[in-house]
Design a protein around this motif. Sequence first.
Motif, PDB file in Angstrom:
ATOM      1  N   SER A   1      -7.358   9.627 -36.846  1.00  0.00           N
ATOM      2  CA  SER A   1      -8.821   9.591 -36.941  1.00  0.00           C
ATOM      3  C   SER A   1      -9.371   8.174 -37.068  1.00  0.00           C
ATOM      4  N   ALA A   2      -8.628   7.281 -37.726  1.00  0.00           N
ATOM      5  CA  ALA A   2      -9.100   5.904 -37.891  1.00  0.00           C
ATOM      6  C   ALA A   2      -9.172   5.193 -36.543  1.00  0.00           C
ATOM      7  N   ILE A   3      -8.131   5.357 -35.723  1.00  0.00           N
ATOM      8  CA  ILE A   3      -8.126   4.743 -34.398  1.00  0.00           C
ATOM      9  C   ILE A   3      -9.221   5.346 -33.529  1.00  0.00           C
ATOM     10  N   VAL A   4      -9.365   6.677 -33.602  1.00  0.00           N
ATOM     11  CA  VAL A   4     -10.393   7.363 -32.811  1.00  0.00           C
ATOM     12  C   VAL A   4     -11.782   6.842 -33.164  1.00  0.00           C
ATOM     13  N   GLU A   5     -12.070   6.744 -34.458  1.00  0.00           N
ATOM     14  CA  GLU A   5     -13.411   6.346 -34.898  1.00  0.00           C
ATOM     15  C   GLU A   5     -13.721   4.901 -34.507  1.00  0.00           C
ATOM     16  N   GLU A   6     -12.759   4.016 -34.698  1.00  0.00           N
ATOM     17  CA  GLU A   6     -12.997   2.604 -34.387  1.00  0.00           C
ATOM     18  C   GLU A   6     -13.194   2.383 -32.893  1.00  0.00           C
ATOM     19  N   SER A   7     -12.354   3.007 -32.080  1.00  0.00           N
ATOM     20  CA  SER A   7     -12.467   2.837 -30.625  1.00  0.00           C
ATOM     21  C   SER A   7     -13.720   3.520 -30.090  1.00  0.00           C
ATOM     22  N   LYS A   8     -14.072   4.674 -30.662  1.00  0.00           N
ATOM     23  CA  LYS A   8     -15.286   5.374 -30.221  1.00  0.00           C
ATOM     24  C   LYS A   8     -16.527   4.544 -30.521  1.00  0.00           C
ATOM     25  N   ASN A   9     -16.568   3.900 -31.680  1.00  0.00           N
ATOM     26  CA  ASN A   9     -17.718   3.072 -32.026  1.00  0.00           C
ATOM     27  C   ASN A   9     -17.884   1.913 -31.054  1.00  0.00           C
ATOM     28  N   MET A  10     -16.770   1.318 -30.639  1.00  0.00           N
ATOM     29  CA  MET A  10     -16.864   0.224 -29.669  1.00  0.00           C
ATOM     30  C   MET A  10     -17.357   0.738 -28.324  1.00  0.00           C
ATOM     31  N   ILE A  11     -16.896   1.905 -27.921  1.00  0.00           N
ATOM     32  CA  ILE A  11     -17.364   2.499 -26.668  1.00  0.00           C
ATOM     33  C   ILE A  11     -18.858   2.790 -26.748  1.00  0.00           C
TER      34      ILE A  11
ATOM     35  N   TYR B   1      -8.768   4.762 -27.429  1.00  0.00           N
ATOM     36  CA  TYR B   1      -9.452   5.996 -27.816  1.00  0.00           C
ATOM     37  C   TYR B   1      -8.617   7.219 -27.426  1.00  0.00           C
ATOM     38  N   LYS B   2      -8.121   7.221 -26.205  1.00  0.00           N
ATOM     39  CA  LYS B   2      -7.295   8.342 -25.747  1.00  0.00           C
ATOM     40  C   LYS B   2      -5.979   8.413 -26.521  1.00  0.00           C
ATOM     41  N   LEU B   3      -5.411   7.252 -26.838  1.00  0.00           N
ATOM     42  CA  LEU B   3      -4.172   7.229 -27.602  1.00  0.00           C
ATOM     43  C   LEU B   3      -4.393   7.770 -29.014  1.00  0.00           C
ATOM     44  N   GLY B   4      -5.470   7.353 -29.649  1.00  0.00           N
ATOM     45  CA  GLY B   4      -5.778   7.847 -30.985  1.00  0.00           C
ATOM     46  C   GLY B   4      -5.992   9.343 -30.997  1.00  0.00           C
ATOM     47  N   ASP B   5      -6.655   9.852 -29.953  1.00  0.00           N
ATOM     48  CA  ASP B   5      -6.858  11.297 -29.839  1.00  0.00           C
ATOM     49  C   ASP B   5      -5.524  12.022 -29.669  1.00  0.00           C
ATOM     50  N   PHE B   6      -4.638  11.462 -28.856  1.00  0.00           N
ATOM     51  CA  PHE B   6      -3.319  12.068 -28.631  1.00  0.00           C
ATOM     52  C   PHE B   6      -2.495  12.087 -29.918  1.00  0.00           C
ATOM     53  N   LEU B   7      -2.568  11.002 -30.697  1.00  0.00           N
ATOM     54  CA  LEU B   7      -1.794  10.898 -31.931  1.00  0.00           C
ATOM     55  C   LEU B   7      -2.461  11.625 -33.098  1.00  0.00           C
ATOM     56  N   GLY B   8      -3.706  11.998 -32.923  1.00  0.00           N
ATOM     57  CA  GLY B   8      -4.436  12.624 -34.015  1.00  0.00           C
ATOM     58  C   GLY B   8      -4.761  11.655 -35.138  1.00  0.00           C
TER      59      GLY B   8
ATOM     60  N   PHE C   1      -2.398  -2.021 -36.258  1.00  0.00           N
ATOM     61  CA  PHE C   1      -2.266  -2.950 -35.132  1.00  0.00           C
ATOM     62  C   PHE C   1      -3.309  -2.669 -34.058  1.00  0.00           C
ATOM     63  N   PHE C   2      -3.448  -1.387 -33.671  1.00  0.00           N
ATOM     64  CA  PHE C   2      -4.387  -1.027 -32.607  1.00  0.00           C
ATOM     65  C   PHE C   2      -5.827  -1.316 -33.027  1.00  0.00           C
ATOM     66  N   ILE C   3      -6.166  -1.002 -34.271  1.00  0.00           N
ATOM     67  CA  ILE C   3      -7.530  -1.214 -34.751  1.00  0.00           C
ATOM     68  C   ILE C   3      -7.863  -2.702 -34.779  1.00  0.00           C
ATOM     69  N   ASN C   4      -6.920  -3.525 -35.196  1.00  0.00           N
ATOM     70  CA  ASN C   4      -7.161  -4.962 -35.307  1.00  0.00           C
ATOM     71  C   ASN C   4      -7.198  -5.663 -33.957  1.00  0.00           C
ATOM     72  N   ASN C   5      -6.679  -5.040 -32.929  1.00  0.00           N
ATOM     73  CA  ASN C   5      -6.589  -5.705 -31.622  1.00  0.00           C
ATOM     74  C   ASN C   5      -7.396  -5.002 -30.529  1.00  0.00           C
ATOM     75  N   ILE C   6      -8.200  -4.044 -30.904  1.00  0.00           N
ATOM     76  CA  ILE C   6      -9.003  -3.346 -29.913  1.00  0.00           C
ATOM     77  C   ILE C   6     -10.070  -4.270 -29.341  1.00  0.00           C
ATOM     78  N   ASP C   7     -10.302  -4.173 -28.037  1.00  0.00           N
ATOM     79  CA  ASP C   7     -11.352  -4.961 -27.398  1.00  0.00           C
ATOM     80  C   ASP C   7     -12.003  -4.127 -26.308  1.00  0.00           C
ATOM     81  N   LEU C   8     -12.948  -4.745 -25.594  1.00  0.00           N
ATOM     82  CA  LEU C   8     -13.722  -4.013 -24.597  1.00  0.00           C
ATOM     83  C   LEU C   8     -12.858  -3.492 -23.447  1.00  0.00           C
ATOM     84  N   PHE C   9     -11.781  -4.202 -23.133  1.00  0.00           N
ATOM     85  CA  PHE C   9     -10.941  -3.805 -22.007  1.00  0.00           C
ATOM     86  C   PHE C   9      -9.954  -2.693 -22.366  1.00  0.00           C
ATOM     87  N   SER C  10      -9.653  -2.547 -23.645  1.00  0.00           N
ATOM     88  CA  SER C  10      -8.642  -1.570 -24.056  1.00  0.00           C
ATOM     89  C   SER C  10      -9.202  -0.393 -24.834  1.00  0.00           C
ATOM     90  N   CYS C  11     -10.502  -0.422 -25.170  1.00  0.00           N
ATOM     91  CA  CYS C  11     -11.033   0.573 -26.105  1.00  0.00           C
ATOM     92  C   CYS C  11     -10.904   2.009 -25.596  1.00  0.00           C
TER      93      CYS C  11
END
Length: 343
Positions: free
Chosen positions: A24-34, A15-22, A1-11
């Motif tokens: 890696s897929a969320i972290v990588e996708e959000s980091k690339n957008m950043i 990213y911080k949420l993915g890091d907290f949850l550990g 859900f998070f990966i499919n709905n990530i945008d510039l305002f929420s990335c």
Amino acid sequence: FFINNIDLFSCIDVYKLGDFLGNSAIVEESKNMICRNFQTLISEEDGIRSIPLHLMKQILSSDKLILYCDYHTILPGIEREEKLADLIKKYCEVNCMEKDVDDIKSLLRTDQQNQISSHRELSHLKTWTSNTRMGSWCPANPRHVQRFSFRGEGKRFIRHITLCTLKRNGSTIIGGLTFKWSDGSSDTIGSMPSQSVSGTSTFRSPLKLFKKILGDPTPLLTEMEVPAGEHISFVFGKSGRYVDNLTFVASSGRTIGPVEPVGGNRGDFRNPLSNLDPAYNSFNTYLDGVQGEEVITNKEKVIVNLRFIYNCLTNGEDPGHGYKCSQPFIHWSQWEAEIWHAT
């Protein structure tokens, strides 16, 4: 859900949420957008404060981190790292981390000789000259003036274009052009009256308007300003014996200047980018200059053999590799030799 709905305002939050949850897929996708929008996200202090130090280090370590110049072209290797150094300093000042500046700067990709030790993505600046030649004019009495080539070389950028149109055999052609650059300099080739009025025409009086309708040969000037924060992505037009018309397109996708092409309607359609690998597009390619020849016909200078020069940001490969030149540059002396041989 998070990966499919990530945008510039929420990335950043994702990213911080993915890091907290550990995750890696969320972290990588959000980091690339950043990494693709880093300057935009930290343009204000709130954005700078929102990125924790350990995540900032991950971003600065990424090969995908891209920065842009004031005209929205991708910064190549050294320039990108220099810009990052300024952003690191700002990040540390806003977050009261001055003691960490040197530690964070160790993540930059430059060595002690200020050379790139390890390239990030799209950090190699390469030049590609179009194979498409516009204006293959062959007169009976050739008068070659000069061969020309001018470009910004990634150091200066086209900010203003002036096109001079002339009448030829009942049609309108491009007789000359002027590029004004970001450093205040300018280059002019072909016909260009010393005095001009901004707009598509210098006509004012009813008599001049009447002459225009009848086909007055007086040169007309068209002035085109590149919008702030943008660059010229590509140019297309029509040509045959002459350069008949040209249209310049900005990085926003909008046409620069008049909606209609500047010039006449004769000639065949020419797209100078038709032989460039589609991997190089408006994201990592921009117009850097022109080359061609200046000749005299009917006592007026015109430009022929016009080719456009582009800069491409690559991962080290040559953008022209594997593409054959379908229309190689032909010097004026070769045209003259062909004419004499035919007679």
